[in-house]
Scaffold this motif. Structure first.
Motif: not given
Length: 331
Positions: A44-45, A68-71, A76-82
């Motif tokens: 998930h980019r 963003r209700v689905s996440v 969401y914080r993890y995806r932002f760090r990635q």
């Protein structure tokens, strides 16, 4: 070369067809797919626009997650760090104009587990322009020291380092030696010196030790930093030397005045070289440090040294440069 001449990657032997979508090595009989599927969970980019909203426009991750209700927020914080790690993994090459530049240096203090850490920030200001281009920051444990600044300056690209003609920084022990070793001019920050002697402007505090003389010391040092009249400068320095010999205020105030008298020529470098348009303060770097602290407080980032350096590097890469005006002398 045609496909019939292709050799197998395992043995280098001939390759033959093994069905419509696979190939086989004639040597070891190993087979493989010509269009291998990507294994694992789909990545998930996070869009690069979210990085700019957080690091440049000042949004928090909670604000961006509100729609963003689905996440879930932790995901969401993890995806932002990635996404931030992928962004800073690319080499950082700031575009420095081909002209003399001024090096701005300042350290931002942090504390983790009751241990001091300093984030070393540096930027290059072209002499003919009014903005500073940031370099990649570095983080070292302990207090601010000249040895760590030498490591920071050693990481500057050689081409950009050859264009540096002056450095603007705090009156740190060892900074004068670093400037002399690199054949740089040194301009000390006037704001930090005046901050040590700052008094309330609405009246003289006579209850303090030397309260009646603090206002005069502040005015004398401020005048000695900026005056272009040689006769007035001599009288100002003579008055400061006279006040230091007597008991003017506390020991700390007298030590500050003696420190100024020993380095007064470094506070007036911008007057000796007006063509370089040297900044007289490191307020550009102070503003960057303030932006970093506000971002950490807003997004709950910088909880450890590794996270602090990652977020600071990302913010500097997104911003790239910040306004920095040189001092204009009106003679």
């Amino acid at each position: 070369m045609y496909s019939k001449h292709v050799k197998s990657p395992c043995c280098g032997a001939k390759v033959r067809r093994f069905g419509s979508r696979r190939r086989q090595c004639c040597g070891c009989k190993k087979t493989w797919s010509i269009r291998p599927k990507k294994r694992g969970r789909p990545r998930h980019r996070t869009s690069a626009d979210y990085l700019r909203k957080v690091l440049f426009r000042g949004f928090s991750l909670t604000q961006l997650h509100s729609g963003r209700v689905s996440v879930a927020l932790p995901a969401y914080r993890y995806r932002f760090r990635q996404a931030l790690q992928r962004f800073i993994s690319e080499p950082y090459e700031p575009k420095i104009p081909d002209e003399p530049v001024v090096l701005l240096a300042d350290g931002v203090w942090f504390q983790f587990n009751r241990k001091h850490w300093v984030l070393y920030l540096a930027a290059l200001k072209p002499c003919s322009q009014n903005h500073a281009i940031f370099l990649q920051p570095q983080l070292y444990p302990g207090r601010e020291s000249a040895n760590n600044w030498q490591k920071m300056f050693a990481a500057i690209p050689s081409k950009a380092k050859s264009q540096i003609c002056a450095v603007v920084g705090d009156n740190l022990r060892g900074m004068q030696a670093i400037a002399e070793d690199n054949n740089w001019l040194l301009q000390l920050c006037q704001f930090h010196m005046l901050l040590k002697l700052q008094v309330r402007r609405n009246g003289i505090r006579r209850k303090l030790i030397g309260g009646t003389i603090r206002e005069e010391l502040y005015d004398l040092i401020s005048c000695a930093m900026r005056t272009t009249d040689a006769e007035k400068f001599k009288k100002t320095i003579a008055r400061l030397e006279e006040l230091v010999k007597c008991k003017c205020g506390t020991k700390r105030i007298r030590a500050t005045v003696r420190e100024f008298l020993a380095c007064v020529r470094y506070y007036r470098t911008f007057l000796d070289y007006p063509n370089l348009h040297l900044p007289t303060t490191t307020n550009t770097m102070e503003s960057t440090g303030c932006l970093l602290r506000n971002m950490f407080r807003r997004s709950r980032a910088g909880s450890n040294p590794k996270s602090l350096l990652m977020w600071a590097d990302g913010m500097i890469r997104v911003r790239g440069k910040l306004a920095c005006n040189g001092h204009k002398i009106n003679r």
